[in-house]
Motif scaffolding. Structure first.
Motif, PDB file in Angstrom:
ATOM      1  N   ARG A 250       0.864  -1.185   0.000  1.00 28.45           N
ATOM      2  CA  ARG A 250       0.000   0.000   0.000  1.00 28.45           C
ATOM      3  C   ARG A 250       0.902   1.238   0.000  1.00 28.45           C
ATOM      4  NH1 ARG A 250      -5.333  -0.438   1.363  1.00 28.45           N
ATOM      5  NH2 ARG A 250      -5.340   1.657   2.234  1.00 28.45           N
ATOM      6  N   VAL A 251       0.696   2.114  -0.973  1.00 29.61           N
ATOM      7  CA  VAL A 251       1.532   3.315  -1.082  1.00 29.61           C
ATOM      8  C   VAL A 251       0.639   4.529  -1.320  1.00 29.61           C
ATOM      9  CG1 VAL A 251       3.550   2.078  -1.956  1.00 29.61           C
ATOM     10  CG2 VAL A 251       1.874   2.964  -3.559  1.00 29.61           C
ATOM     11  N   PRO A 252       0.994   5.694  -0.753  1.00 31.13           N
ATOM     12  CA  PRO A 252       0.238   6.919  -1.055  1.00 31.13           C
ATOM     13  C   PRO A 252       0.546   7.382  -2.470  1.00 31.13           C
ATOM     14  CG  PRO A 252       2.131   7.428   0.318  1.00 31.13           C
ATOM     15  CD  PRO A 252       2.071   5.931   0.220  1.00 31.13           C
ATOM     16  N   GLU A 253      -0.391   8.083  -3.080  1.00 31.36           N
ATOM     17  CA  GLU A 253      -0.215   8.496  -4.467  1.00 31.36           C
ATOM     18  C   GLU A 253       0.916   9.507  -4.656  1.00 31.36           C
ATOM     19  OE1 GLU A 253      -4.070  11.488  -4.277  1.00 31.36           O
ATOM     20  OE2 GLU A 253      -3.420  10.719  -6.187  1.00 31.36           O
ATOM     21  N   ASP A 254       1.375  10.154  -3.562  1.00 30.86           N
ATOM     22  CA  ASP A 254       2.444  11.145  -3.690  1.00 30.86           C
ATOM     23  C   ASP A 254       3.827  10.576  -3.380  1.00 30.86           C
ATOM     24  OD1 ASP A 254       2.109  10.779  -0.996  1.00 30.86           O
ATOM     25  OD2 ASP A 254       1.971  12.903  -0.469  1.00 30.86           O
ATOM     26  N   VAL A 255       3.983   9.232  -3.380  1.00 32.53           N
ATOM     27  CA  VAL A 255       5.295   8.638  -3.134  1.00 32.53           C
ATOM     28  C   VAL A 255       6.237   9.089  -4.252  1.00 32.53           C
ATOM     29  CG1 VAL A 255       4.713   6.524  -4.401  1.00 32.53           C
ATOM     30  CG2 VAL A 255       6.517   6.484  -2.668  1.00 32.53           C
ATOM     31  N   PRO A 256       7.481   9.487  -3.931  1.00 30.02           N
ATOM     32  CA  PRO A 256       8.384  10.047  -4.941  1.00 30.02           C
ATOM     33  C   PRO A 256       8.778   9.009  -6.008  1.00 30.02           C
ATOM     34  CG  PRO A 256       9.128  10.600  -2.711  1.00 30.02           C
ATOM     35  CD  PRO A 256       8.042   9.578  -2.559  1.00 30.02           C
ATOM     36  N   VAL A 257       8.952   9.498  -7.241  1.00 32.09           N
ATOM     37  CA  VAL A 257       9.450   8.657  -8.320  1.00 32.09           C
ATOM     38  C   VAL A 257      10.853   8.159  -7.954  1.00 32.09           C
ATOM     39  CG1 VAL A 257      10.184   8.643 -10.732  1.00 32.09           C
ATOM     40  CG2 VAL A 257       8.083   9.816 -10.074  1.00 32.09           C
ATOM     41  N   ILE A 290       5.037   2.412 -15.413  1.00 31.81           N
ATOM     42  CA  ILE A 290       4.908   2.934 -14.053  1.00 31.81           C
ATOM     43  C   ILE A 290       5.895   2.279 -13.098  1.00 31.81           C
ATOM     44  CG2 ILE A 290       3.309   3.265 -12.131  1.00 31.81           C
ATOM     45  CD1 ILE A 290       1.027   3.234 -14.116  1.00 31.81           C
ATOM     46  N   PHE A 291       6.141   0.965 -13.258  1.00 33.13           N
ATOM     47  CA  PHE A 291       6.973   0.242 -12.302  1.00 33.13           C
ATOM     48  C   PHE A 291       8.170  -0.397 -13.011  1.00 33.13           C
ATOM     49  CE2 PHE A 291       3.806   0.817  -9.132  1.00 33.13           C
ATOM     50  CZ  PHE A 291       2.583   0.663  -9.768  1.00 33.13           C
ATOM     51  N   HIS A 292       9.299  -0.395 -12.332  1.00 32.69           N
ATOM     52  CA  HIS A 292      10.512  -0.996 -12.868  1.00 32.69           C
ATOM     53  C   HIS A 292      10.990  -2.103 -11.926  1.00 32.69           C
ATOM     54  CE1 HIS A 292      11.408   3.055 -15.061  1.00 32.69           C
ATOM     55  NE2 HIS A 292      10.483   2.340 -15.642  1.00 32.69           N
ATOM     56  N   LEU A 293      11.449  -3.207 -12.497  1.00 32.51           N
ATOM     57  CA  LEU A 293      11.949  -4.344 -11.715  1.00 32.51           C
ATOM     58  C   LEU A 293      13.429  -4.528 -11.996  1.00 32.51           C
ATOM     59  CD1 LEU A 293      11.575  -6.945  -9.976  1.00 32.51           C
ATOM     60  CD2 LEU A 293      11.016  -8.125 -12.117  1.00 32.51           C
ATOM     61  N   ASP A 294      14.240  -4.585 -10.941  1.00 33.42           N
ATOM     62  CA  ASP A 294      15.658  -4.893 -11.074  1.00 33.42           C
ATOM     63  C   ASP A 294      15.795  -6.406 -11.207  1.00 33.42           C
ATOM     64  OD1 ASP A 294      18.408  -5.572 -10.390  1.00 33.42           O
ATOM     65  OD2 ASP A 294      18.626  -3.483  -9.791  1.00 33.42           O
ATOM     66  N   SER A 295      16.273  -6.870 -12.355  1.00 33.51           N
ATOM     67  CA  SER A 295      16.312  -8.310 -12.632  1.00 33.51           C
ATOM     68  C   SER A 295      17.261  -9.056 -11.710  1.00 33.51           C
ATOM     69  CB  SER A 295      16.710  -8.545 -14.090  1.00 33.51           C
ATOM     70  OG  SER A 295      18.009  -8.038 -14.343  1.00 33.51           O
ATOM     71  N   GLU A 296      18.217  -8.351 -11.106  1.00 33.11           N
ATOM     72  CA  GLU A 296      19.179  -9.031 -10.235  1.00 33.11           C
ATOM     73  C   GLU A 296      18.763  -9.015  -8.765  1.00 33.11           C
ATOM     74  OE1 GLU A 296      21.849 -10.325 -13.163  1.00 33.11           O
ATOM     75  OE2 GLU A 296      21.815 -10.729 -11.018  1.00 33.11           O
ATOM     76  N   THR A 297      18.254  -7.896  -8.293  1.00 35.98           N
ATOM     77  CA  THR A 297      17.936  -7.754  -6.862  1.00 35.98           C
ATOM     78  C   THR A 297      16.485  -8.049  -6.530  1.00 35.98           C
ATOM     79  OG1 THR A 297      17.384  -5.401  -7.023  1.00 35.98           O
ATOM     80  CG2 THR A 297      19.711  -5.971  -6.701  1.00 35.98           C
ATOM     81  N   ALA A 299      14.162  -5.758  -6.706  1.00 38.61           N
ATOM     82  CA  ALA A 299      13.570  -4.522  -6.203  1.00 38.61           C
ATOM     83  C   ALA A 299      12.635  -3.929  -7.257  1.00 38.61           C
ATOM     84  CB  ALA A 299      14.663  -3.516  -5.849  1.00 38.61           C
ATOM     85  N   ILE A 300      11.434  -3.558  -6.826  1.00 36.48           N
ATOM     86  CA  ILE A 300      10.453  -2.897  -7.698  1.00 36.48           C
ATOM     87  C   ILE A 300      10.397  -1.437  -7.299  1.00 36.48           C
ATOM     88  CG2 ILE A 300       8.033  -2.783  -8.387  1.00 36.48           C
ATOM     89  CD1 ILE A 300       7.836  -5.759  -7.863  1.00 36.48           C
ATOM     90  N   THR A 301      10.720  -0.560  -8.243  1.00 34.83           N
ATOM     91  CA  THR A 301      10.755   0.881  -7.988  1.00 34.83           C
ATOM     92  C   THR A 301       9.701   1.590  -8.816  1.00 34.83           C
ATOM     93  OG1 THR A 301      12.471   1.177  -9.656  1.00 34.83           O
ATOM     94  CG2 THR A 301      13.205   0.882  -7.375  1.00 34.83           C
ATOM     95  N   LEU A 302       9.376   2.814  -8.398  1.00 33.99           N
ATOM     96  CA  LEU A 302       8.373   3.622  -9.084  1.00 33.99           C
ATOM     97  C   LEU A 302       9.030   4.393 -10.230  1.00 33.99           C
ATOM     98  CD1 LEU A 302       5.410   4.558  -9.084  1.00 33.99           C
ATOM     99  CD2 LEU A 302       6.072   6.418  -7.563  1.00 33.99           C
ATOM    100  N   GLY A 303       8.496   4.207 -11.452  1.00 34.39           N
ATOM    101  CA  GLY A 303       9.083   4.845 -12.624  1.00 34.39           C
ATOM    102  C   GLY A 303       8.441   6.154 -13.006  1.00 34.39           C
TER     103      GLY A 303
END
Length: 397
Positions: A250-257, A290-297, A299-303
């Motif tokens: 669950r994340v707020p809509e204003d979470v930083p890119v 919208i979302f990026h996945l690091d194939s090695e770690t 980690a899913i980050t906000l794009g």
């Protein structure tokens, strides 16, 4: 909403220097029409003048007009005929891709009578889109020890049309080693799977070329295809295993890119290349940027920035592969929570510029529309007016 009052013509008038709020008068009933999508600009929608008993002179004098909340005005009133016509070419899939029944709403305002009528226009789907695969080519690597009956997810097709015009079935062509199974998803969507029907032998065939075909139910039907290339590899004893079958965030809509939303993990008991785990994300149109996945770690980050008003829930399908091409699947469910990031907006739909000083109490003087794009309590709006002015505020929902 409020409606502006009738203009009084022959007696003394007092000019008002502020926006005034007052009671409004709505006409009973609502007009409903339907029109196919992609019709040319100016296409007939409905005979508004006939259905409401309006005089064409009122329409030609611009005493009647059509307004809508949308920034794009899709309909207009033809001054000579009193017909409601399209003012733009309407693409149903662009407006209502995830909605089964696409309805556009507008209002017909009768200035002289201080009335307005609600109009609903259903945009009817036509089969103007073929099913398509986001990835036209898919590579699978299967161990030659894979047991017959094993299943592997295949790319699914997308068809923005609705009803029978949307995606209806899949077909697989290839060779005797493989067959197709189609599972029903939680939302009724179809999920194709590759089934190993006959044991693989790398020495007999190192590659298998298959074609997956998706078909809609239009007449004639439209189709889309994807090529599946299966590479047979040597044995690998253990597959990666995710720590969870489903991750919820669950994340707020204003979470930083750039923020890391969650890190998924999978382990493999094998050693060397067969135990090295990499992660992949099944791309979907609604989330591919919208979302990026690091194939090695993992980690899913906000794009890119989130907007609760545009999307409040996302599902990501993940796979963890080892060096021998065995894999495990997991799902990430990301829920976006609303932040009060929109201020209420006030628009004047109609207003008098002046009013008689002896106008009776209850005279309608202005029609306003108040809207807040936020949801829940953040979107609830309360209106007030200065108590020192001789007007009252009434509202309707």
């Amino acid at each position: 909403m409020c409606a502006a009052g009738r203009r009084w013509g022959r007696r003394q008038r007092a000019l008002l220097g502020a926006v005034l709020l007052a009671a409004w008068q709505a006409a009973w009933g609502q007009l409903r029409y339907s029109v196919p999508e992609e019709m040319p600009k100016g296409s007939f929608v409905g005979d508004v003048a006939k259905d409401l008993g309006l005089h064409l002179t009122e329409i030609s004098d611009n005493a009647i007009r059509v307004v809508s909340e949308s920034s794009t005005q899709y309909f207009a009133l033809h001054g000579k005929t009193g017909h409601l016509v399209t003012s733009e070419r309407i693409d149903r899939e662009q407006l209502c891709e995830s909605v089964q029944q696409c309805v556009l709403r507008c209002e017909l305002i009768v200035e002289g009578d201080m009335k307005f009528y609600g109009i609903e226009v259903e945009i009817v789907d036509i089969n103007d889109n073929a099913p398509s695969f986001q990835e036209a080519d898919t590579d699978l690597r299967l161990s030659e020890t894979t047991a017959p009956g094993s299943r592997f997810p295949l790319p699914d097709a997308h068809d923005p049309d609705s009803g029978r015009n949307s995606l209806q079935s899949y077909e697989l062509s290839g060779d005797e080693h493989f067959s197709l199974a189609v599972q029903a998803g939680p939302g009724g969507d179809q999920r194709p799977e590759l089934v190993l029907a006959k044991a693989l032998d790398r020495e007999e065939a190192a590659f298998h070329e298959l074609v997956l075909r998706a078909m809609d139910g239009g007449d004639p039907a439209r189709t889309g295809t994807a090529r599946i290339r299966v590479t047979v590899v040597d044995a690998n004893d253990n597959a990666p295993v995710f720590s969870q079958a489903e991750y919820t965030v669950r994340v707020p809509e204003d979470v930083p890119v750039g923020s890391t939303l969650v890190t998924v993990t999978a382990t493999d008991e094998d050693e060397g290349l067969n135990g090295h785990v990499k992660y992949s994300l099944k791309k979907k149109k609604s989330s591919s940027q919208i979302f990026h996945l690091d194939s090695e770690t993992g980690a899913i980050t906000l794009g890119q920035s989130l907007d609760f008003e545009k999307g409040y829930a996302y599902e990501l399908d993940l796979q963890a592969y080892d060096g021998g091409a065995l894999f495990d699947s997991a799902k990430v469910v990301i829920t976006v929570t609303d932040v009060n990031d929109n201020a209420p907006e006030i628009s004047v739909r109609s207003a008098l510029g002046e009013i008689l000083e002896d106008a009776p109490s209850g005279t309608v003087v202005a029609l306003l529309y108040v809207h807040d794009r936020d949801s829940g309590v953040n979107g609830e709006v309360r209106c007030s007016i200065d108590k020192e002015v001789p007007f009252r505020l009434e509202s309707s929902h």
